[in-house]
Design a protein around this motif. Structure first.
Motif, mmCIF file in Angstrom:
data_model
loop_
_atom_site.group_PDB
_atom_site.id
_atom_site.type_symbol
_atom_site.label_atom_id
_atom_site.label_comp_id
_atom_site.label_asym_id
_atom_site.label_seq_id
_atom_site.Cartn_x
_atom_site.Cartn_y
_atom_site.Cartn_z
ATOM 1 N N MET A 47 0.465 -1.290 -0.021
ATOM 2 C CA MET A 47 0.298 0.022 -0.132
ATOM 3 C C MET A 47 0.725 1.173 0.047
ATOM 4 O O MET A 47 1.900 1.375 0.751
ATOM 5 C CB MET A 47 -0.830 -0.065 1.205
ATOM 6 C CG MET A 47 -1.855 1.270 1.344
ATOM 7 S SD MET A 47 -3.176 1.058 2.741
ATOM 8 C CE MET A 47 -4.003 -0.193 2.372
ATOM 9 N N THR A 48 0.683 2.047 -0.866
ATOM 10 C CA THR A 48 1.374 3.502 -0.940
ATOM 11 C C THR A 48 1.145 4.469 0.341
ATOM 12 O O THR A 48 -0.048 4.143 0.897
ATOM 13 C CB THR A 48 1.060 4.164 -2.267
ATOM 14 O OG1 THR A 48 -0.118 4.739 -2.339
ATOM 15 C CG2 THR A 48 1.403 3.379 -3.371
ATOM 16 N N ALA B 57 0.015 7.336 0.114
ATOM 17 C CA ALA B 57 -1.204 8.255 -0.138
ATOM 18 C C ALA B 57 -2.264 7.272 -0.137
ATOM 19 O O ALA B 57 -3.329 7.681 0.729
ATOM 20 C CB ALA B 57 -1.009 8.702 -1.642
ATOM 21 N N SER B 58 -2.403 5.901 -0.342
ATOM 22 C CA SER B 58 -3.554 5.231 -0.095
ATOM 23 C C SER B 58 -3.721 4.884 1.147
ATOM 24 O O SER B 58 -4.880 4.682 1.902
ATOM 25 C CB SER B 58 -3.480 4.040 -1.153
ATOM 26 O OG SER B 58 -2.391 3.151 -0.467
ATOM 27 N N HIS C 48 -2.939 6.783 3.948
ATOM 28 C CA HIS C 48 -3.312 7.947 4.296
ATOM 29 C C HIS C 48 -4.934 8.137 4.265
ATOM 30 O O HIS C 48 -5.697 8.245 5.327
ATOM 31 C CB HIS C 48 -2.655 9.091 3.991
ATOM 32 C CG HIS C 48 -3.076 10.704 4.657
ATOM 33 N ND1 HIS C 48 -2.601 10.646 5.788
ATOM 34 C CD2 HIS C 48 -4.088 11.377 4.540
ATOM 35 C CE1 HIS C 48 -3.007 11.955 6.285
ATOM 36 N NE2 HIS C 48 -4.105 12.297 5.272
ATOM 37 N N ASP C 49 -5.326 7.909 2.793
ATOM 38 C CA ASP C 49 -6.928 7.852 2.379
ATOM 39 C C ASP C 49 -7.573 6.883 3.349
ATOM 40 O O ASP C 49 -8.829 7.244 3.677
ATOM 41 C CB ASP C 49 -6.713 7.549 0.871
ATOM 42 C CG ASP C 49 -6.482 8.880 0.153
ATOM 43 O OD1 ASP C 49 -6.196 10.064 0.835
ATOM 44 O OD2 ASP C 49 -6.039 8.530 -0.971
ATOM 45 N N ASP C 50 -6.975 5.690 3.505
ATOM 46 C CA ASP C 50 -7.780 4.652 4.166
ATOM 47 C C ASP C 50 -7.868 4.779 5.810
ATOM 48 O O ASP C 50 -8.684 4.330 6.389
ATOM 49 C CB ASP C 50 -7.103 3.295 3.787
ATOM 50 C CG ASP C 50 -7.882 2.277 4.508
ATOM 51 O OD1 ASP C 50 -9.086 2.027 3.898
ATOM 52 O OD2 ASP C 50 -7.337 1.399 5.174
#
Length: 325
Positions: free
Chosen positions: A1-2, A4-5, A7-9
């Protein structure tokens, strides 16, 4: 998981923001992916002026309901995440709004106040702040205030509180308490920073530490970066454990110079307590909208996903659940 992803999650909770509230700030909270934040609505104000501040917040909840919502429970915070809004926890940085009436505590709980700091820098009816020459400790009235906050479910915050008063609140409280926004004195000696012993003492008794990035309290001051902020969180984590740490930025976004002048004078008008000097947020996290950069810096520092999720918000969520019920 990056990063950015992730953080979004993730659940992302900021333990202290005292910005110049406006739609621009609320939009930046959404840009930053902020799930919830403890937003200061009282510092030096008494009961009436604090109620006026809360009334203004109620107007903002109606006017900007597409961006923010008031949260009173951890379920509310989770719903805010699902809805793509930022949950606002109303918080005080002083007990001045309680005045000398224990009955006001439940009233404020009823209108949604969830976090209250026991003193802001100086002496009040409850105890001493961190800039008092002599820390008088927790008063007998203060013990009643702590008990009532425990009963109704308001978190006791000790960030700006004197060392002796903090220790006695920690000992008196039947529920976990917190430093919602502090830094370690082991990295920089400052009246607002907490010693290793103080950090260890609160953690050993079930308490919590939110780490701030307020530049005057960081070793490099206005030359700090987001990586320096992560290093400070690391320092605290090594003392208290990764499950007892969260973020408490102390964002003052958009505040004018007269606001800082009001903050640093006792009761807003008496003696000057300190001089902040240049206030420039760490490079990489200059605004609330830069919050994803903090997650990226944690990943860059080699933090595992579980630790990142905990510090970014899940640890706060667990603490608030314990206190609010």
């Amino acid at each position: 998981m990056t990063a950015a992803s992730l953080h979004d999650d993730a659940i992302v909770i900021d333990g202290l923001i005292i910005s110049n509230w406006s739609r621009d700030v609320f939009e930046d909270m959404r840009r930053g992916g902020l799930t919830a934040a403890n937003c200061t609505c009282s510092v030096w104000e008494g009961f009436t002026d604090t109620m006026r501040n809360i009334a203004r917040w109620k107007e903002w909840f109606r006017a900007h309901g597409d961006l923010i919502c008031q949260v009173r429970t951890t379920d509310d915070i989770r719903r805010a995440k699902e809805d793509g809004r930022t949950g606002i926890i109303l918080g005080f940085q002083n007990v001045s709004a309680f005045e000398d009436d224990l009955g006001y505590i439940e009233l404020f709980k009823d209108v949604g106040v969830g976090i209250v700091q026991m003193a802001y820098n100086t002496q009040n009816f409850v105890g001493s702040g961190c800039y008092e020459t002599r820390d008088s400790g927790l008063s007998d009235f203060g013990r009643e205030v702590v008990a009532e906050m425990n009963r109704v479910g308001i978190l006791c915050d000790l960030s700006h509180v004197g060392s002796r008063t903090s220790r006695e609140v920690i000992e008196a409280s039947e529920k976990p308490v917190a430093y919602s926004h502090c830094l370690p004195a082991g990295l920089k000696a400052h009246p607002r920073n907490k010693t290793d012993e103080e950090l260890r003492f609160i953690a050993e008794r079930g308490g919590f530490v939110g780490v701030t990035m307020f530049p005057p309290f960081l070793p490099k001051g206005p030359d700090s970066t987001v990586d320096d902020y992560v290093a400070a969180i690391d320092y605290v984590t090594n003392i208290v454990g990764e499950d007892a740490v969260g973020v408490g930025t102390d964002f003052t976004q958009g505040q004018p110079p007269e606001f800082y002048d009001w903050l640093v004078h006792d009761k807003g008008r008496a003696r000057k307590l300190t001089d902040f000097g240049t206030i420039r947020n760490p490079d990489g996290i200059a605004t609330i909208g830069d919050f994803p950069n903090l997650t990226a810096a944690m990943e860059r520092a080699g933090w595992p996903e579980r630790r990142i999720r905990g510090v970014m918000g899940e640890n706060w969520l667990r603490l608030l659940g314990d206190v609010w019920g």
